[in-house]
Design a protein around this motif. Structure first.
Motif, mmCIF file in Angstrom:
data_model
loop_
_atom_site.group_PDB
_atom_site.id
_atom_site.type_symbol
_atom_site.label_atom_id
_atom_site.label_comp_id
_atom_site.label_asym_id
_atom_site.label_seq_id
_atom_site.Cartn_x
_atom_site.Cartn_y
_atom_site.Cartn_z
ATOM 1 N N VAL A 43 0.824 -1.214 0.000
ATOM 2 C CA VAL A 43 0.000 0.000 0.000
ATOM 3 C C VAL A 43 0.856 1.262 0.000
ATOM 4 C CG1 VAL A 43 -1.724 1.300 1.308
ATOM 5 C CG2 VAL A 43 -1.911 -1.190 1.124
ATOM 6 N N GLY A 44 1.954 1.230 0.744
ATOM 7 C CA GLY A 44 2.728 2.447 0.947
ATOM 8 C C GLY A 44 3.677 2.800 -0.168
ATOM 9 N N VAL A 45 4.186 1.810 -0.887
ATOM 10 C CA VAL A 45 5.129 2.111 -1.963
ATOM 11 C C VAL A 45 4.367 2.734 -3.127
ATOM 12 C CG1 VAL A 45 6.759 1.137 -3.620
ATOM 13 C CG2 VAL A 45 6.694 0.281 -1.282
ATOM 14 N N PRO A 46 4.788 3.896 -3.615
ATOM 15 C CA PRO A 46 4.056 4.551 -4.706
ATOM 16 C C PRO A 46 4.230 3.787 -6.014
ATOM 17 C CG PRO A 46 6.084 5.732 -4.259
ATOM 18 C CD PRO A 46 5.972 4.677 -3.196
ATOM 19 N N GLU A 66 11.480 -0.727 -10.978
ATOM 20 C CA GLU A 66 12.221 -0.736 -9.710
ATOM 21 C C GLU A 66 11.264 -0.831 -8.526
ATOM 22 O OE1 GLU A 66 14.471 2.811 -9.730
ATOM 23 O OE2 GLU A 66 15.661 2.282 -11.488
ATOM 24 N N LEU A 67 10.183 -0.068 -8.579
ATOM 25 C CA LEU A 67 9.229 -0.084 -7.472
ATOM 26 C C LEU A 67 8.469 -1.395 -7.388
ATOM 27 C CD1 LEU A 67 7.768 3.536 -7.753
ATOM 28 C CD2 LEU A 67 9.412 2.683 -6.080
ATOM 29 N N LEU A 68 8.380 -2.124 -8.539
ATOM 30 C CA LEU A 68 7.670 -3.395 -8.533
ATOM 31 C C LEU A 68 8.311 -4.382 -7.569
ATOM 32 C CD1 LEU A 68 5.300 -4.829 -9.955
ATOM 33 C CD2 LEU A 68 6.952 -5.737 -11.590
ATOM 34 N N LEU A 69 9.626 -4.305 -7.402
ATOM 35 C CA LEU A 69 10.320 -5.179 -6.453
ATOM 36 C C LEU A 69 9.789 -4.955 -5.046
ATOM 37 C CD1 LEU A 69 12.644 -7.100 -5.655
ATOM 38 C CD2 LEU A 69 14.115 -5.074 -5.522
ATOM 39 N N TRP A 70 9.573 -3.688 -4.680
ATOM 40 C CA TRP A 70 9.152 -3.357 -3.324
ATOM 41 C C TRP A 70 7.639 -3.384 -3.165
ATOM 42 C CZ3 TRP A 70 13.254 -3.099 -0.221
ATOM 43 C CH2 TRP A 70 14.483 -2.812 -0.797
ATOM 44 N N LYS A 71 6.914 -3.132 -4.219
ATOM 45 C CA LYS A 71 5.456 -3.055 -4.123
ATOM 46 C C LYS A 71 4.778 -4.397 -4.371
ATOM 47 C CE LYS A 71 1.524 -0.247 -5.576
ATOM 48 N NZ LYS A 71 1.305 0.246 -4.202
ATOM 49 N N ALA A 72 5.409 -5.292 -5.125
ATOM 50 C CA ALA A 72 4.759 -6.553 -5.478
ATOM 51 C C ALA A 72 5.567 -7.772 -5.026
ATOM 52 C CB ALA A 72 4.519 -6.606 -6.983
ATOM 53 N N TRP A 73 6.818 -7.889 -5.510
ATOM 54 C CA TRP A 73 7.549 -9.129 -5.280
ATOM 55 C C TRP A 73 7.932 -9.330 -3.817
ATOM 56 C CZ3 TRP A 73 6.863 -12.505 -8.783
ATOM 57 C CH2 TRP A 73 6.736 -12.130 -10.110
#
Length: 529
Positions: free
Chosen positions: A292-295, A469-476
């Motif tokens: 939720v928090g990672v844009p 890059e954000l997909l690593l922190w937001k999804a994986w």
């Protein structure tokens, strides 16, 4: 070399301890040792064959597949060494009792071949783990010769120590030995995690999280002992990437905590389910907070964009595979519907875009007219090829055919590029021409400037990279934490079902049996003679 030496020593000692305990048991019970040694020999041969077979198969593959296979071998090696560390952490103190109980059960079947099969399976397990782990370490090593030498020295040392334990000449605190080597192997396996992630990227499997984090060249200079320790033994590269650092931390921290957690601090069996559920809750909350928090990344291009030529601007309205293009040309507004049949996914200026292209027959100002040589020069800037002023002086009878092409490129509904071109086909007759002459005239009615297209494409590419890059922190990472939370919750349910019924006796004293003697914190350190 140091890493493979410790691997060979530890794994070899596990195998030789098992063989030594079984051999001592057989000797005490006056059972022939030949079947056991036959099983051990076959297991050793099969383990060596597994290592060489994997190496041969890997060398026969193309480069990308080699990287992929090295990644798979590394994953298996990490799983093996982690299981080995955790299992030995809980069984080192009771290894002899467990093996002798199994040997007694096997001997009760009335044949020494049952014990030979037990030794075969035990050595085969250790040998297969050793082969895979050493192969993965060789692949991550810069000097395979020294790595192989370290493995040979470690295995030879394990055989010597194992024989000494068997004959009674060596005394070894197995609990401390396996704890110390286990801590070292945690960091070696952490280096293998880094290598696996690097190989997976080179194989094209992982494309996210490849940003460089730190420059560790100062910590591990080439040719130095320090560099050999950091890079060669611990497997830490001088340029770790984001996903590699994340993988290293997520592996080393929990496994190291399991290896070093004091036994006195371990919760009682009745509290294990609650501890696991709390751990599952923390992991689930962390996963939800990241998700939720990672844009999110991405950039929205404008729906209206300025153009050069006969129009001032164009506006696009995209609805699925259809689009509507509105233009203002020569003070008039025009609207053009672009159907789904005109839609394609293409690459434009280096980014993936939706393209609509519609071609229609246009209307010329004059369907037929008379043109002179001067008119032709005004149209084409020169006399068209195939017409000679001396032999074809004109005037010419001209017929016009116009095709109008409108092209629109969008990214997520915003306009990346747009243009309108006209192709005029001019057919000339008479004026001294022996036959009809056809000439083509192309004209750009309006278009988006190249500079604007490049700026928009750069913004989209940068935003897409950021989104990856954000997909690593937001999804994986949330997925990984969610899987870990689910695993802890399932283990908590299992522990709750296995939890013994409460008794009325105190934990320390049973009135019928006296003080407890099975408390591992009160028992003497396990030692083998």
């Amino acid at each position: 070399m140091l890493a493979t030496l410790v691997i060979g020593l530890r794994e070899g000692l596990e195998a030789t301890l098992i063989v030594g305990i079984i051999a001592a048991f057989l000797r005490r019970n006056r059972v022939p040792l030949a079947p056991m040694w036959l099983g051990v020999g076959i297991a050793v041969v099969l383990s060596v064959a597994v290592g060489f077979g994997l190496q041969v198969v890997e060398q026969a593959l193309p480069q990308a597949q080699q990287e992929g296979m090295e990644a798979v071998i590394g994953i298996v090696a990490v799983v093996f060494v982690t299981g080995m560390i955790v299992w030995m952490r809980t069984h080192a103190r009771t290894l002899t009792k467990e093996l002798e109980a199994s040997a007694t059960e096997a001997l009760g079947r009335g044949t020494a071949w049952a014990l030979a099969g037990m030794a075969f399976l035990a050595v085969l397990k250790e040998g297969f783990e050793t082969a895979v782990f050493l192969l993965a370490t060789f692949q991550a090593s810069s000097d395979t010769g020294l790595a192989a030498l370290g493995a040979v020295i470690g295995i030879a040392g394990a055989v010597v120590i194992g024989y000494g334990i068997y004959t009674g000449g060596v005394r070894l605190n197995l609990s401390k030995f396996f704890t110390g080597t286990g801590i070292f192997l945690v960091f070696v396996a952490g280096g293998l995690v880094l290598t696996v992630l690097r190989r997976a990227h080179e194989a094209g499997w992982i494309v996210i999280g490849q940003q460089r984090t730190l420059d560790l060249a100062w910590l591990a200079p080439n040719g130095s002992v320090q560099g050999a320790l950091v890079t060669g033994v611990l497997g830490i590269p001088p340029d770790p990437r984001v996903i590699e650092v994340l993988g290293w931390v997520l592996y080393v921290v929990p496994v190291l905590a399991i290896s070093l957690w004091p036994r006195a601090w371990r919760p009682s069996p009745t509290r294990f389910p609650a501890v696991r559920m709390v751990t599952a809750g923390v992991l689930a909350v962390a996963a939800a907070a990241l998700a939720v928090g990672v844009p999110t990344g991405g950039v929205d291009l404008p729906r209206t964009i300025a153009v050069t030529g006969d129009a001032g601007s164009v506006t696009a309205s995209v609805d699925g595979a259809t689009a509507v293009l509105r233009t203002r040309e020569n003070g008039r507004e025009a609207q053009l519907a672009l159907p789904a049949s005109a839609h394609r996914h293409v690459t434009r200026a280096g980014v993936i875009a939706d393209r609509w292209r519609l071609t229609e027959d246009g209307s010329a100002d004059r369907q037929s007219s008379t043109l002179t040589l001067d008119d032709l020069v005004d149209l084409f800037g020169r006399v068209p090829v195939g017409i000679s002023p001396s032999t074809n002086p004109g005037p010419f009878t001209a017929r016009w055919a116009v095709r109008d092409t409108v092209t629109l490129w969008t990214v997520r509904g915003g306009v990346l590029d747009a243009s309108r071109t006209e192709r005029t086909v001019l057919t000339l007759r008479d004026g001294g021409l022996p036959s009809a002459r056809t000439t083509t005239l192309d004209r750009t009615v309006w278009s988006v400037s190249d500079a604007s297209v490049q700026r928009s494409a750069t913004a989209v590419a940068t935003a897409d990279t950021r989104a990856a890059e954000l997909l690593l922190w937001k999804a994986w990472l949330p997925i990984a934490l969610g899987v870990a939370a689910a695993a802890q919750a399932l283990l908590a349910l299992r522990d709750r079902r296995r939890r013994p019924e409460p008794t009325t006796t105190t934990p320390e004293t049973d009135p019928m049996r006296g003080p407890r003697t099975d408390d591992p914190t009160r028992s003497p350190e396990y030692a083998v003679r």
